[in-house]
Design a protein around this motif. Structure first.
Motif, short mmCIF file in Angstrom:
data_model
loop_
_atom_site.label_atom_id
_atom_site.label_comp_id
_atom_site.label_asym_id
_atom_site.label_seq_id
_atom_site.Cartn_x
_atom_site.Cartn_y
_atom_site.Cartn_z
N VAL A 1 -0.75 2.83 6.50
CA VAL A 1 0.69 3.69 6.70
C VAL A 1 1.60 2.86 6.09
CG1 VAL A 1 1.82 3.99 8.58
CG2 VAL A 1 -0.31 4.81 8.92
N PHE A 2 1.74 1.33 6.22
CA PHE A 2 2.34 0.56 5.48
C PHE A 2 2.61 0.77 4.17
CE2 PHE A 2 2.52 -2.13 9.47
CZ PHE A 2 4.09 -2.09 9.71
N MET B 1 5.79 2.18 1.76
CA MET B 1 6.16 1.26 0.70
C MET B 1 6.30 2.02 -0.56
SD MET B 1 5.06 -2.62 0.67
CE MET B 1 3.67 -2.33 -0.62
N MET B 2 5.15 2.75 -0.89
CA MET B 2 5.11 3.64 -2.18
C MET B 2 6.09 4.57 -1.95
SD MET B 2 2.89 2.42 -4.01
CE MET B 2 3.06 0.78 -3.99
N ARG B 3 6.32 5.25 -1.03
CA ARG B 3 7.25 6.30 -0.86
C ARG B 3 8.69 5.92 -1.17
NH1 ARG B 3 6.68 10.51 4.11
NH2 ARG B 3 8.62 11.09 3.82
N ASN B 4 9.04 4.51 -0.67
CA ASN B 4 10.43 3.84 -1.10
C ASN B 4 10.41 3.72 -2.52
OD1 ASN B 4 11.01 3.97 1.61
ND2 ASN B 4 10.42 1.88 2.12
N GLU B 5 9.26 3.30 -3.18
CA GLU B 5 9.44 2.94 -4.42
C GLU B 5 9.49 4.56 -5.36
OE1 GLU B 5 5.95 0.54 -6.86
OE2 GLU B 5 7.22 -0.35 -4.87
N LEU C 1 4.19 -5.90 6.47
CA LEU C 1 2.88 -5.65 6.05
C LEU C 1 2.16 -7.08 6.28
CD1 LEU C 1 0.74 -3.68 5.36
CD2 LEU C 1 1.30 -4.21 2.88
N LEU C 2 2.75 -8.21 5.72
CA LEU C 2 1.93 -9.48 5.51
C LEU C 2 1.63 -10.09 7.02
CD1 LEU C 2 3.06 -11.16 2.40
CD2 LEU C 2 1.10 -10.10 2.71
#
Lengths: 93, 288
Positions: free
Chosen positions: B276-277, B281-285, B214-215
């Motif tokens: 989207v990224f 990320m939140m889904r993985n969390e 993302l960064l």
């Protein structure tokens, strides 16, 4: 206060006023029924109604841009399409 | 609902809201206002509707810059992420060399962006630069001021030099957070090094790597200073990325209307991809 440097037009003022009104409406909705109504929709991720508004607005921006780029300068159909899209997002996402 | 809701703490956020309004929301609103108007300066504006948006969306110049931007961002992500992970895996986990490696890795990140551009410009000059002379001495026909391929090669090498460290540091932090028992269990099972990487290290690094992607995506997609100092967008328009094109349009040609429309389209693309990224990320969390 002189705001002439911001080069306001009534069209953009209406646009931002609608966004502001949407945010006020969302606040009232949140006060009436707190918690944001989280749920897991067709995208498989948990969204609150704030997320759904964001997805609706961002998607609408792209619908309008796509219409401008592919069809033509009259955006009323694109606006209608965006509304349908927003209803679908609030219903199923 | 038995919980007591107290929203007074929200007032503490007011200073931030005022600040963001001043430095982001009001300027952004002004850009939206500009994007539907034509101006020849002097505070005189003429309403043009969606003309500029249509012009930008159908302009070959914008398509080419956008394509170059995706090519640049895609290439550096494909190089920097695997390279960063490989370097992080090769770095020592304990002992005196840890600090040495970390300092060496952090060094490129401390160099100001325009200095990076200037360093690489001089380093790569075919007549006097170390890299340029070495490549030409080895028999390569290398001149980044005149050849498209050489310019892209130098641009990507520069970005890899500058930013792989960030991926290394993030991946290293992710690796260090894996508890030793995982490795012990893998040894008992007789797992190969690849199996350890595939089933322990990579899943555990998933989150930091998403942040790294993302960064690096956001930074490389809005990159301006380094390519501007290195190639100035040339030769021709070969390395004119979106931000360089935007500045040319807004400040070089003083086309504030089309430039404002382009900024908004540019902003929406960055916003959509970042969303989207972030969502991934939140889904993985959620999963852990």
């Amino acid at each position: 206060m002189d705001l002439s440097w911001m080069a306001w037009t009534w069209q953009t003022a209406v646009f931002f006023a609608s966004i502001a009104l949407l945010l006020v409406a969302m606040t009232i909705w949140e006060v009436l029924s707190p918690g944001g109504g989280p749920r897991r929709g067709v995208l498989g991720l948990e969204t609150t109604r704030g997320d759904r508004l964001f997805i609706s607005l961002l998607g609408s921006a792209f619908i309008n841009l796509a219409w401008l780029g592919l069809v033509g300068p009259s955006l009323w159909w694109a606006l209608g399409l965006s509304l349908l899209y927003a209803i679908a997002v609030f219903r199923w996402v | 609902m038995d919980k007591t809701w107290n929203n007074k703490a929200w007032f503490l956020v007011v200073p931030v809201i005022v600040l963001v309004a001043f430095n982001a929301i009001i300027p952004l609103m002004t850009v939206v206002n500009y994007s539907v108007q034509e101006s020849f300066g002097g505070g005189v504006f003429f309403f043009e509707g969606t003309k500029w948006f249509q012009q930008i969306l159908t302009s070959e110049r914008f398509h080419a810059a956008l394509l170059r931007q995706f090519a640049f961002t895609g290439t550096i992500l494909l190089i920097e992420i695997p390279l960063g992970v490989a370097i992080a895996l090769a770095m020592p986990r304990r002992g005196p060399w840890v600090s040495v490696c970390l300092v060496l890795m952090a060094l490129p990140l401390l160099v100001p962006w325009h200095v990076v551009g200037a360093i690489w410009n001089i380093f790569a000059l075919p007549e006097i630069g170390l890299l340029g002379r070495a490549l030409n001495g080895l028999g390569f026909d290398y001149n980044f001021t005149r050849q498209v391929g050489s310019a892209w090669f130098t641009l990507i090498l520069m970005d890899v030099w500058h930013w792989t460290s960030l991926v290394v540091l993030l991946a290293y932090a992710g690796l260090m957070a894996i508890p030793e028992p995982y490795y012990q269990a893998a040894r008992i099972d007789g797992a190969s090094q690849w199996a350890v990487f595939r089933h322990i290290q990579l899943p555990k690094m998933n989150r930091v790597l998403t942040i790294a992607v993302l960064l690096r995506f956001m930074d490389s997609f809005i990159i301006y200073t380094e390519p501007f100092v290195l190639t100035g967008g040339g030769p021709g328009n070969a390395t004119t990325l979106l931000s360089i094109d935007l500045v040319k349009m807004a400040l070089g040609q003083f086309d504030v209307g089309p430039a404002a429309a382009m900024s908004i389209i540019y902003f929406l693309i960055v916003l959509a991809i970042s969303w989207v990224f972030y969502t991934l990320m939140m889904r993985n969390e959620d999963r852990w």
